[in-house]
Motif scaffolding. Structure first.
Motif, PDB file in Angstrom:
ATOM      1  N   PHE A 128       0.850  -1.196   0.000  1.00 17.18           N
ATOM      2  CA  PHE A 128       0.000   0.000   0.000  1.00 17.18           C
ATOM      3  C   PHE A 128       0.882   1.241   0.000  1.00 17.18           C
ATOM      4  CE2 PHE A 128      -2.488   3.291   2.232  1.00 17.18           C
ATOM      5  CZ  PHE A 128      -3.608   3.320   1.405  1.00 17.18           C
ATOM      6  N   THR A 214      -7.830  -2.392   2.090  1.00 16.54           N
ATOM      7  CA  THR A 214      -6.631  -1.698   2.529  1.00 16.54           C
ATOM      8  C   THR A 214      -6.812  -0.196   2.349  1.00 16.54           C
ATOM      9  OG1 THR A 214      -5.302  -3.585   1.854  1.00 16.54           O
ATOM     10  CG2 THR A 214      -4.146  -1.513   2.230  1.00 16.54           C
ATOM     11  N   LEU A 219      -5.069   0.651   8.025  1.00 21.82           N
ATOM     12  CA  LEU A 219      -3.718   0.269   8.446  1.00 21.82           C
ATOM     13  C   LEU A 219      -3.331   0.932   9.760  1.00 21.82           C
ATOM     14  CD1 LEU A 219      -1.852   0.277   5.008  1.00 21.82           C
ATOM     15  CD2 LEU A 219      -2.194  -1.703   6.502  1.00 21.82           C
ATOM     16  N   TYR A 250      -5.799  -9.381   5.431  1.00 20.58           N
ATOM     17  CA  TYR A 250      -4.621  -9.198   4.585  1.00 20.58           C
ATOM     18  C   TYR A 250      -4.006 -10.520   4.109  1.00 20.58           C
ATOM     19  CZ  TYR A 250      -5.146  -4.561   6.570  1.00 20.58           C
ATOM     20  OH  TYR A 250      -5.663  -3.350   6.957  1.00 20.58           O
TER      21      TYR A 250
END
Length: 508
Positions: A128, A214, A219, A250
């Protein structure tokens, strides 16, 4: 209960960012990456330069060649990375404060830095791209720090309530304050002109809009959970929750998840030391897991025994939380009360009067003040002794509370002087109440043994009603004090109104 906007305007106690912070913020807001500009900004501050070079040469980044200048650091680490490292340092320095009561400042920053490291590592792990994720995670709970620094006692009550209820922090904040720390952090950092790529995930990180996808907010939420393993309680349970999240959202298996969490702990400890903070009792993840497994093996209880012990432990924890809240309430009360009379003390009076005047200005209400002095009090002490004088002060204090309204605030101003704040009261109402108080004290009988001790008081009255312009706290106190002086000068046992207001003077 005040609104978020009122809190930001009236209560926030936070230093403004330094000049170099503003220059870095301006550089961050620019679309283009100015290599030379950023290098010059960093070089203008020798302390920041030294810290940047220490970071660039640390094992955190693992550079082979020595980095000796900001320009070289930028070329090696990249402009975006250096901007965020520099921004992290200058904001940390801007709000670096000493210990605040029960709030552990160092623990706050240890957890914030660990979260920042976790967010950066996890973003790289899942592919990411977010140039701002380190500083976003670092400042995710900035609002908590602001609330503790701005209204420590009231915010401690929120934490007490959270311990007792078992609810999450945001729920208790909203219940007690009408807003929560993520909203505070978002608004403060927006006012500092940080970009939306930092501010919006901070606002949303406790409830990411798309938890299964995501995102920066997602996060940061994950990073906070991992940081809690190292800096919170129940590390084993938090580890299990983090590993489940890594797997479900994830696709990271448990073995690799354990490796990632361990790496985060090692890197976080290095980063904490770069911020010149002691890592404290931060343990390696392997040690945390080993201690948890050893404890489980040592217990060796049946399922029923474990349930019983957990139930009892929960009851004990709840009872301790209730007792802690009572103790905190008692300590807060002691800090605001006069030891002899039990009335509010001078410090509380000053704060309360300032708050009432601010409310008066905002909503157009009136506020009045009485200053009261016991007549010939020195003679009482000289004739009957100081213990009797103390008894008189205590009895008069109790009587004053009975004679005024429930909404009025009675305080010991000092010595034999008292103050009464009258919210939403004009000069006419203040005069009426002052005369009632004067008569009530005059008619009250105080005895030392069989010897009666006649007591009278003099009262000065002032109000914001007829001041015309906005009146300050010191001005209102001065007016009231002058009126009290007039009452004593004119024979005592009387009420006088501050000059410029209703000048009627009466003994009845």
């Amino acid at each position: 209960m005040i609104t978020l906007q009122e809190f930001l305007e009236e209560k926030v106690r936070l230093p403004s960012p330094k000049a170099i912070a503003i220059r870095i913020l301006e550089a961050i807001r620019k679309d283009e990456d100015s290599f030379a500009e950023l290098a010059n900004i960093i070089k203008s501050d020798p302390v920041l330069t030294a810290r940047i070079l220490k970071v660039a040469n640390s094992s955190y980044y693992g550079m082979v060649d020595q980095v000796s200048s900001p320009g070289q650091a930028i070329s090696v680490l990249g402009t975006k990375a250096l901007k965020n490292i520099a921004l992290s340092f200058v904001i940390f320095d801007a709000v670096k404060v000493t210990q605040q009561g029960s709030f552990d400042i160092d623990l706050f920053w240890r957890r914030a830095i660990t979260s920042a490291v976790a967010a950066e590592i996890m973003a790289a792990e899942v592919g990411f791209r977010s140039d701002d994720i380190f500083v976003t995670a670092l400042l995710q709970d900035f609002g908590v720090l602001v609330l503790f620094l701005s209204c420590g006692a009231a915010y401690t009550e929120v934490f007490d309530a959270k311990r007792i209820s078992g609810s999450n922090l945001q729920e208790e904040e909203t219940k007690h304050l009408s807003f929560n720390h993520t909203e505070v952090g978002y608004q403060i950092l927006k006012s500092w002109n940080l970009p939306d790529t930092i501010c919006e995930p901070i606002r949303d990180h406790h409830s990411p809009k798309k938890p299964g996808q995501t995102s920066t907010a997602g996060l940061v939420n994950l990073a906070d959970r991992i940081a809690s393993i190292y800096h919170g309680k129940e590390s084993n349970r938090r580890s299990i929750e983090a590993r489940m999240l890594l797997n479900e959202h994830y696709g990271i298996n448990d073995e690799h998840a354990l490796e990632l969490i361990d790496t985060i702990g090692i890197k976080a400890r290095e980063a904490i030391e770069l911020f010149a903070i002691s890592p404290g009792e931060m343990k390696p993840f392997s040690q945390i897991m080993q201690e948890a497994n050893t404890e489980l093996a040592r217990l060796n209880y049946s399922y029923e025994q474990l349930v019983l012990e957990l139930t009892q432990a929960k009851r004990n924890a709840e009872q301790m939380a209730v007792e802690l809240k009572k103790a905190n309430d008692s300590l807060r009360d002691l800090a605001l009360r006069d030891g002899l009379t039990g009335l509010y003390n001078h410090r509380y009076f000053q704060d309360a009067l300032a708050s009432q005047l601010e409310s008066s200005k905002r909503y157009g209400h009136m506020v009045a003040l009485l200053l009261i002095d016991i007549d010939f009090f020195k003679k009482i002490n000289d004739t009957h002794g100081h213990p009797v004088g103390d008894t008189v002060l205590q009895e008069i204090s109790t009587l004053l509370v009975k004679l005024v309204r429930n909404c009025d605030i009675v305080a010991r101003y000092g010595g034999e002087e008292f103050a009464v704040i009258l919210p939403e009261t004009g000069i006419t109402g203040a005069k009426v109440l002052a005369h009632r108080v004067r008569r009530g004290v005059e008619q009250h009988q105080i005895k030392h043994g069989d010897i009666p001790i006649p007591i009278t008081i003099s009262i000065g009255v002032a109000s914001s009603e007829s001041s015309g312009a906005e009146i300050s706290r010191s001005m209102l106190i001065t007016q009231c004090d002058q009126a009290l002086y007039e009452a004593k000068h004119n024979g005592r046992n009387r009420v006088e109104v501050a000059s410029g207001e209703m000048k009627e003077k009466s003994l009845v």
